[in-house]
Write a protein that holds these residues in place. Structure first.
Motif, mmCIF file in Angstrom:
data_model
loop_
_atom_site.group_PDB
_atom_site.id
_atom_site.type_symbol
_atom_site.label_atom_id
_atom_site.label_comp_id
_atom_site.label_asym_id
_atom_site.label_seq_id
_atom_site.Cartn_x
_atom_site.Cartn_y
_atom_site.Cartn_z
ATOM 1 N N MET B 1 8.519 5.258 49.057
ATOM 2 C CA MET B 1 9.049 4.152 49.887
ATOM 3 C C MET B 1 10.384 3.692 49.317
ATOM 4 S SD MET B 1 6.869 1.043 51.439
ATOM 5 C CE MET B 1 6.422 0.077 50.021
ATOM 6 N N ASN B 2 11.400 3.648 50.183
ATOM 7 C CA ASN B 2 12.694 3.127 49.745
ATOM 8 C C ASN B 2 12.564 1.627 49.558
ATOM 9 O OD1 ASN B 2 13.920 5.634 50.007
ATOM 10 N ND2 ASN B 2 14.216 5.274 52.197
ATOM 11 N N PHE B 3 12.295 1.222 48.355
ATOM 12 C CA PHE B 3 11.991 -0.189 48.189
ATOM 13 C C PHE B 3 13.219 -1.049 48.430
ATOM 14 C CE2 PHE B 3 10.432 -4.073 46.510
ATOM 15 C CZ PHE B 3 9.116 -4.023 46.900
ATOM 16 N N GLY B 4 13.084 -1.996 49.311
ATOM 17 C CA GLY B 4 14.198 -2.888 49.609
ATOM 18 C C GLY B 4 14.889 -2.546 50.908
ATOM 19 N N PHE B 5 14.648 -1.341 51.416
ATOM 20 C CA PHE B 5 15.318 -0.946 52.649
ATOM 21 C C PHE B 5 14.852 -1.803 53.835
ATOM 22 C CE2 PHE B 5 15.789 1.938 56.343
ATOM 23 C CZ PHE B 5 17.169 2.025 56.313
ATOM 24 N N GLY B 6 13.524 -2.047 53.895
ATOM 25 C CA GLY B 6 12.971 -2.860 54.984
ATOM 26 C C GLY B 6 13.531 -4.269 54.968
ATOM 27 N N ILE B 7 13.672 -4.821 53.776
ATOM 28 C CA ILE B 7 14.222 -6.171 53.666
ATOM 29 C C ILE B 7 15.656 -6.180 54.174
ATOM 30 C CG2 ILE B 7 14.868 -7.989 52.056
ATOM 31 C CD1 ILE B 7 12.513 -7.188 50.339
ATOM 32 N N ARG B 9 17.028 -4.201 56.300
ATOM 33 C CA ARG B 9 17.036 -4.082 57.760
ATOM 34 C C ARG B 9 16.766 -5.440 58.411
ATOM 35 N NH1 ARG B 9 14.754 0.589 61.379
ATOM 36 N NH2 ARG B 9 12.726 -0.247 60.791
ATOM 37 N N GLY B 10 15.809 -6.167 57.830
ATOM 38 C CA GLY B 10 15.509 -7.496 58.351
ATOM 39 C C GLY B 10 16.705 -8.422 58.215
ATOM 40 N N VAL B 13 19.173 -8.123 60.857
ATOM 41 C CA VAL B 13 18.834 -8.837 62.093
ATOM 42 C C VAL B 13 19.311 -10.282 62.022
ATOM 43 C CG1 VAL B 13 16.942 -9.651 63.543
ATOM 44 C CG2 VAL B 13 16.872 -7.351 62.598
ATOM 45 N N THR B 14 19.018 -10.934 60.890
ATOM 46 C CA THR B 14 19.476 -12.328 60.777
ATOM 47 C C THR B 14 21.000 -12.388 60.779
ATOM 48 O OG1 THR B 14 18.909 -12.048 58.453
ATOM 49 C CG2 THR B 14 17.582 -13.568 59.704
ATOM 50 N N HIS B 17 22.187 -12.263 64.258
ATOM 51 C CA HIS B 17 22.057 -13.555 64.924
ATOM 52 C C HIS B 17 23.181 -14.485 64.503
ATOM 53 C CE1 HIS B 17 18.064 -13.901 67.004
ATOM 54 N NE2 HIS B 17 17.962 -12.715 66.454
ATOM 55 N N TYR C 350 12.851 -17.648 65.516
ATOM 56 C CA TYR C 350 13.130 -16.570 66.473
ATOM 57 C C TYR C 350 11.997 -16.455 67.480
ATOM 58 C CZ TYR C 350 16.902 -14.968 63.407
ATOM 59 O OH TYR C 350 18.043 -14.890 62.668
ATOM 60 N N TYR C 410 12.744 -6.542 62.373
ATOM 61 C CA TYR C 410 13.017 -7.620 61.426
ATOM 62 C C TYR C 410 11.906 -7.738 60.377
ATOM 63 C CZ TYR C 410 13.778 -12.549 60.115
ATOM 64 O OH TYR C 410 13.975 -13.721 59.449
ATOM 65 N N ASN C 413 8.648 -3.580 58.518
ATOM 66 C CA ASN C 413 8.765 -2.774 57.310
ATOM 67 C C ASN C 413 9.271 -3.540 56.107
ATOM 68 O OD1 ASN C 413 7.738 -0.227 58.011
ATOM 69 N ND2 ASN C 413 9.496 0.027 59.383
ATOM 70 N N GLU C 415 9.287 -5.077 52.834
ATOM 71 C CA GLU C 415 8.400 -4.717 51.721
ATOM 72 C C GLU C 415 7.551 -5.902 51.261
ATOM 73 O OE1 GLU C 415 11.436 -3.656 52.015
ATOM 74 O OE2 GLU C 415 11.281 -1.485 51.916
#
Lengths: 216, 208, 588
Positions: B1-7, B9-10, B13-14, B17, C350, C410, C413, C415
C-alpha cells in the motif's frame, strides 16, 4: 436572568473594592461588542431540533459569521446553552447540572416548541413541559422544528439582549458564588427540591396530580 | 500500500473545493452575493464554491408550500370591516394532532343558537407541530399556514398563545404568499358559485 | 403479508396439535401459542423451519372494554426467514395480574432489548431473561405507563379529539391546573425527603455480571474502571449513554443506557386518531421522516383494504421521496462517522451540502425540511409543485453521482480511515441474524437481506437495482455499503423520474376521519437505518388500540456490546457511529 440592580440607582450598596474604581459606561459598549461576537454555544443536542442546529452550524447558514462556530462540548467553556429539542424527565437532572456548570454570564435559548413548552409531546409522561420550569430561559424560538434561519434570528435576539446589558459597570461581587439551581431527583416522578412542601401537602389525602376543571 | 497516497488524494479534493470558491467568485464578480440570482445559483444543481446564504442580509426564498404557524383568513368588506371565513365548525381542532387549537363558538343572544363565527380562536404555538393538517382539512379555506418564521421572543407566557386578533390575516396576504394555491381555490369556488347560479337560473326558468 | 404458504400452515398446526392454534379473531392472521410451550415452538421454528430472524417483539394490553370480555396481555412476535418471504406472527397470552412469559432471548438474542421494553412499559416479566431491568424509564418510576389503565399527569381524555378544544373552547395551559405547576404526579403519602434514589445500582450490577463471562483478560493485577459516556457527549449522536467497564483501555463490558429522549410516542399514538399519528412518525427518526411515513401508511392501508390502495402516480412519488430520503440519511451518516473518527466537520460539511439540496426539494414538495408529514392513506398529500420533478431529475442525473464519486475519492482510500475502521466492530453473518440486525448493518455482514427485495412492497419490483452486500462486517464495510446504497438509490430515482405516470396522487377524497376496520397489521419498509415496522391493532374505532414501532436503531443497538468487547474506548465511538443511530427512534 435576574436583573442586576443598576449601579447608579440610589441606595445601591457599593462594595469597598468597587468604590476604588470608576465606572465608565462606554466601556460597556466595547465589552458587549466583544461578547456579542463570541457567543460560544454548548455542543449539546437533544432531539430533532439538534439536526437543524447542526445544519445552522454547517456550510449553508454558517454560524461562524456570528462568531458562534466554536461549539464547545464542555459547559465550562460555553456562554450559550441551546436547548434543542424535547426535554425529558430522565434527561432533566443532567441539563440542570450542565446549566449550573456554565460560567456566568450565561444564556439559555429554548429552541423549538418542545423546549419552550413541551411541544407536541407535552402530554407525555416523560416529557418536561418547558425547560423554563427549571432553568431561566432568555430567548424562545417557536417552530417544530425552527428552520436554521429561524434559529439564526433567535441567536440575533440573544445578541440584542447582550447589547443592552451592563455587565462591566454593574458590579457583582465575584467572590461570592452564584447560587446553583437545585438538581431535580428521579423518584416515582421527577422531584424538584424546590417543590418539597407542595408535594408533602399534596399527597396527604390522595395522589397528587392534575385536576382539570369540567367543561361548562 | 502506498502509504499516504489516499490521504493526498483526499486533500486534493479539499484543495479543489478551496480553489473552486475563488474561481466561482471570480466568474460572478460582485453579483454572487446579495442578489436573488446569486442565491438561486447557490441552491441549484450547479452550486459550487461558497455555499453560504448570508442571512439576515439575504434570505433563502421560501417555497410556496412552506408551512410554519397557522393563521386565520378574513375577507375585507366594502367598509373595511373584517369578515372571518371561519365558521367554527371545529374540524381543525379535531384534526390537530397535538390538540393545540381552542375554538369558542358564538351564540345568537336572542335565539341561543350557534352562529357560524368564532368569538375566540386560540393556538398555543408552544404545542403546535406545524403539520399543516388544519389548513389541509379546513373545508372553508379559512385557516392556512404562514411563511413567517422569524418569531423568536423573550417571553413565552404572555406571547405564545395566539388569539384571534393575532392570528387573523387578510385574504390578500394569503394570495400574496401562496399565489398558486389561492388561484386554484378561487377557481374551484367560482366554479361552484357559477354552478349554483346556473341551477338557480334553471329553477327560476322552470317555474316560469 | 401475514399470510403463509398453505403447506407450512399445515405443518405448524399439525406439528403442535393443541399447542399452536390459528388466531380466529377478525382481522388477525397469526397463531396463538400456549404460554408454556413457547420456547419449544420457537426452537423448532428457528432450527427446522428456517424462521431465524425475529423481527419484532411487542406487547398489547387487551383491557376489557365490556363486562363480558376478558382482560389479558398478549406478546406478539414477528418472525421472518433470512432468505426472504413474509412474516409468521405468533402470539402468547398471559393474565394481567402477575404477567410472565418465557424469554426468547436465549434463542434469539435480538429479543433482549425488546423484551426489556415490554417489561418496562407493561410490567410483563420475561422468565430466564439474562438482564431484566427497565430500559426507557428509570428504576424507581411509579407504574407501567403503557398499560391502558395507567394515566399520566397531563391526562385529559382517553382519546382525541378532546371535547375541551371544540366545542368546549376552554383555553388554558394544563400546567396551571397541576399543584406543582409541572408535568408531575406523586403517589399518596409519598415523602420526597426520605426518598433515596438507587437508580444506577442495577445498571452497574448488570455491567459487572456481564463481565463475568469475559474475565479471561485479567492477566495483570489491575482494577477495572467504569466509565460513563454520555448522555451529554459530542459523539453519542444525541442523548445516548454507554456505561463501559474497562480493563486498562480494553473494554470488557458495555451496557447502553437509553430513554433520555423517551417521549412516549406509543402512548400518545394510542390516544391519537389514525391520521394524527402521521406527523408524529416524522419525529421518530427525524433524518428519515419520509421512510417512516411510508411504513405507517403501509400498515394502515393494509387494514383499510381496497380503500387504501394508492394510485400509480402516488406509488412513484412515494418511491422517489423514500429513496431521496435514503440518500440524504446515508450522506448524513457518512459525514458523522467521519466526525466520530476525528475528521471534524469537513466531510460532514460536504455531505450536508448535498443534503441541503435534497431538503430544498422536500421543503418545496412537502412544506417542511424535516417534518414532512407527506403521506396519506391511499397516496400523498399533494403532487410535486411545478418544476420540482425536473429538479429531482437534474440532481440525480447530474449532481449527485458526481458528488458521491467525489466523496468516495475523498474518503475511501484514506489510510487513516482504513486503519481506524478495518477489522473494528466485526459481526459475523450468523451473529447479525441472531441479533435481529437490520439494514446496512445486516448487509455489511454478508447477509443480502433487503425488505425491498425479500418481501417487496409498493412498486419496488418494477425497478432495476441491486441489493448491496459487503462481507467483512466491520466499520469500514458499513461505511462502504452506505456509499453503495446511495448509488443504488440514485439508480431507482433515475428510473422513477423517467417513468412516472400522470394521474391522481390520492385515492378517494382525503377525509379527516379515516375508517379502519378491526384487525392487526404490520407494515414494514426498508428504511435507511434498517427495517422500520409499524404494528397497528385496530378495534374498528377512530383510534388505534395498539401502535408499536419496530425501530431499527433501537434493535441494532442490541449487538453493540458484542461489537465492542475487546476493543478500545476510542473504537466504541466509531462503532456507534457506524451503527448510525438516531435517538428519536431509539427511545421513541
Amino acid at each position: 436572568m435576574t436583573e442586576t440592580p443598576n449601579l447608579n440607582t440610589e441606595g445601591y450598596d457599593i462594595s469597598p473594592e468597587a468604590r476604588a474604581n470608576v465606572a465608565i459606561t462606554t466601556i460597556d459598549k466595547i465589552f458587549n461588542a466583544g461578547r456579542r461576537y463570541s457567543v460560544w454555544p454548548m455542543m449539546f443536542g437533544l432531539a430533532c431540533c439538534a439536526i437543524e442546529m447542526i445544519s445552522a452550524a454547517a456550510g449553508r447558514y454558517d454560524l461562524a459569521r456570528f462568531g458562534m462556530e466554536v461549539l464547545r462540548p464542555s459547559p465550562r467553556q460555553s456562554d450559550l446553552m441551546i436547548v434543542s429539542g424535547t426535554v425529558t424527565k430522565k434527561m432533566l437532572p443532567q441539563i440542570v447540572r450542565l446549566y449550573n456548570q456554565m460560567p456566568d454570564p450565561k444564556y439559555v435559548m429554548a429552541m423549538g416548541a418542545c423546549a419552550s413548552g413541551g411541544g407536541p409531546f407535552k402530554e407525555g409522561y416523560n416529557v418536561v413541559s418547558g425547560v423554563d420550569k427549571y432553568i431561566p430561559v432568555d430567548v424562545y424560538v417557536p417552530g417544530c422544528p425552527p428552520t436554521p434561519q429561524a434559529l439564526l434570528h433567535g441567536l440575533m435576539k440573544i445578541q440584542e439582549k447582550i447589547d443592552t446589558e451592563k455587565h462591566f459597570t454593574n458590579f457583582r461581587d465575584r467572590t461570592k458564588p452564584i447560587e446553583p439551581i437545585p438538581v431535580p431527583i428521579l423518584g416515582p416522578d421527577i422531584i424538584d427540591p424546590r417543590d418539597y412542601e407542595t408535594i408533602k401537602d399534596g399527597v396527604k389525602s390522595g395522589p397528587l396530580t392534575t385536576v382539570i376543571p369540567a367543561v361548562e | 500500500m502506498n502509504f499516504g497516497f489516499g490521504i493526498l488524494r483526499g486533500l486534493m479534493v479539499t484543495m479543489g473545493h478551496f480553489i473552486g470558491t475563488f474561481v466561482e467568485d471570480f466568474k460572478w464578480i460582485g453579483k454572487r452575493y446579495y442578489t436573488p440570482e446569486g442565491v438561486a445559483h447557490r441552491s441549484s444543481k450547479n452550486a459550487s464554491g461558497i455555499f453560504t446564504v448570508q442571512y439576515p442580509e439575504e434570505k433563502l426564498p421560501v417555497p410556496e408550500e412552506f408551512r410554519f404557524i397557522p393563521f386565520l383568513l378574513y375577507e375585507e368588506g366594502p367598509d373595511g370591516e373584517q369578515q372571518d371565513r371561519c365558521t367554527s365548525c371545529g374540524i381543525c381542532a379535531k384534526v390537530c394532532p397535538p390538540q393545540c387549537i381552542w375554538i369558542v363558538r358564538t351564540e345568537d343572544p336572542d335565539t341561543g343558537r350557534p352562529v357560524p363565527e368564532p368569538v375566540e380562536f386560540y393556538i398555543d404555538i408552544d404545542i403546535c407541530m406545524n403539520c399543516g393538517y388544519c389548513a389541509e382539512y379546513c373545508p372553508f379555506d379559512a385557516i392556512k399556514m404562514d411563511h413567517q418564521y422569524e418569531l423568536a421572543s423573550y417571553d413565552r407566557h404572555s406571547a405564545h398563545i395566539y388569539n384571534k386578533e393575532k392570528l387573523s390575516m387578510s385574504v390578500d396576504y394569503y394570495a400574496q404568499i401562496r399565489p398558486t394555491n389561492y388561484r386554484r381555490e378561487e377557481d374551484i369556488r367560482i366554479a361552484k358559485e357559477e354552478e349554483k347560479a346556473a341551477k338557480a337560473a334553471a329553477r327560476a326558468a322552470a317555474k316560469e | 403479508m401475514t399470510e403463509m404458504a398453505p403447506a407450512q400452515e399445515g405443518t405448524l398446526e399439525a406439528r403442535f396439535p393443541g399447542v399452536v392454534t390459528h388466531d380466529e379473531r377478525k382481522g388477525y392472521e397469526g397463531y396463538i401459542v400456549q404460554l408454556d410451550k413457547l420456547t419449544e415452538v420457537a426452537q423448532v421454528l428457528r432450527d427446522d423451519l428456517g424462521y431465524d430472524f425475529l423481527s419484532s417483539v411487542t406487547a398489547v394490553d387487551y383491557l376489557a372494554q365490556k363486562e363480558d370480555e376478558e382482560s389479558y396481555f398478549e406478546v406478539v412476535y414477528h418472525l421472518y426467514k433470512s432468505t426472504g418471504g413474509s412474516a409468521l406472527v405468533l402470539a402468547v397470552q398471559t393474565p394481567r395480574d402477575n404477567p410472565a412469559v418465557p424469554s426468547l432471548t436465549p434463542l434469539y438474542p435480538g429479543a433482549e432489548f425488546q423484551e426489556r421494553e415490554a417489561f418496562d412499559l407493561y410490567g410483563i416479566d420475561f422468565t430466564d431473561h439474562p438482564d431484566m431491568r427497565r430500559i426507557l424509564m428509570w428504576e424507581g418510576f411509579e407504574g407501567f405507563p403503557m398499560r391502558k389503565d395507567w394515566k399520566e399527569p397531563y391526562f385529559e381524555e382517553d382519546v382525541k379529539p378532546f371535547a375541551n378544544r371544540w366545542p368546549g373552547g376552554q383555553v388554558y395551559r394544563i400546567e396551571d391546573h397541576n399543584p406543582v405547576g409541572k408535568n408531575n404526579q406523586y403517589p399518596q403519602g409519598f415523602d420526597p425527603e426520605s426518598w433515596s434514589p438507587a437508580i444506577e445500582d442495577a445498571l452497574y450490577d448488570s455491567l459487572r455480571r456481564s463481565n463475568a463471562e469475559y474475565d479471561e483478560i485479567e492477566d495483570l493485577d489491575t482494577e477495572q474502571v467504569i466509565v460513563n459516556l454520555g448522555p451529554q457527549h459530542p459523539s453519542t449522536h444525541g442523548v445516548f449513554r454507554m456505561a463501559v467497564l474497562m480493563d486498562g483501555e480494553t473494554i470488557v463490558a458495555l451496557k447502553p443506557v437509553m430513554g433520555y429522549l423517551h417521549r412516549n410516542h406509543e402512548k400518545i399514538g394510542e390516544r391519537n386518531t389514525f391520521l394524527h399519528n402521521m406527523p408524529f412518525t416524522d419525529r421518530l427518526d427525524y433524518i428519515t421522516s419520509l421512510s417512516n411515513n411510508f411504513g405507517y401508511a403501509l400498515a394502515v392501508e393494509k387494514l383499510m383494504g381496497a380503500k387504501g390502495v394508492p394510485t400509480e402516480r402516488a406509488e412513484y412519488i412515494r418511491v422517489i421521496m423514500a429513496e431521496l430520503t435514503r440518500i440524504s440519511s446515508h450522506l448524513w451518516a457518512i459525514g458523522f462517522l467521519l466526525n466520530d473518527l476525528g475528521a471534524f466537520f469537513t466531510p460532514s460539511l460536504y455531505a450536508i451540502e448535498e443534503r441541503e439540496l435534497l431538503l430544498d426539494i422536500f421543503e418545496a414538495t412537502t412544506g417542511s425540511r424535516m417534518m414532512n408529514n407527506y403521506f396519506r392513506f391511499g397516496g400523498v398529500a399533494r403532487d410535486f409543485p411545478e418544476g420540482v420533478l425536473e429538479r429531482i431529475g437534474e440532481l440525480v442525473t447530474e449532481r449527485l453521482p458526481r458528488k458521491v464519486d467525489e466523496l468516495d475519492r475523498y474518503l475511501t482510500n484514506n489510510e487513516i480511515v482504513r486503519t481506524r475502521c478495518e477489522g473494528i466492530g466485526v459481526l459475523s453473518p450468523d451473529e447479525a441474524i441472531e441479533y435481529s440486525m437490520a439494514g446496512p448493518m445486516l448487509r455489511a455482514s454478508g447477509v443480502p437481506y433487503d425488505v425491498r427485495r425479500a418481501d417487496p412492497y409498493s412498486i419496488y419490483e418494477q425497478f432495476d437495482f441491486d441489493v448491496a452486500v459487503r462481507y467483512h462486517g466491520d466499520v469500514y464495510d458499513r461505511y462502504l455499503i452506505r456509499l453503495d446504497e446511495i448509488r443504488q438509490s440514485i439508480r431507482i430515482v433515475q428510473q422513477a423520474v423517467e417513468r412516472i405516470p400522470d394521474g391522481d396522487f390520492l385515492t378517494g377524497k382525503n377525509p379527516y376521519q379515516v375508517r379502519v376496520p378491526a384487525g392487526e397489521a404490520f407494515g414494514r419498509v426498508e428504511g435507511p437505518k434498517g427495517e422500520i415496522g409499524f404494528y397497528v391493532v385496530s378495534n374498528g374505532k377512530a383510534n388505534p388500540w395498539r401502535y408499536h414501532v419496530r425501530a431499527p436503531s433501537f434493535i441494532n443497538l442490541t449487538a453493540l456490546e458484542k461489537m465492542c468487547i475487546g476493543s478500545k474506548v476510542a473504537d466504541v465511538v466509531v462503532v456507534l457511529g457506524s451503527v448510525d443511530i438516531i435517538l428519536g427512534e431509539v427511545d421513541r
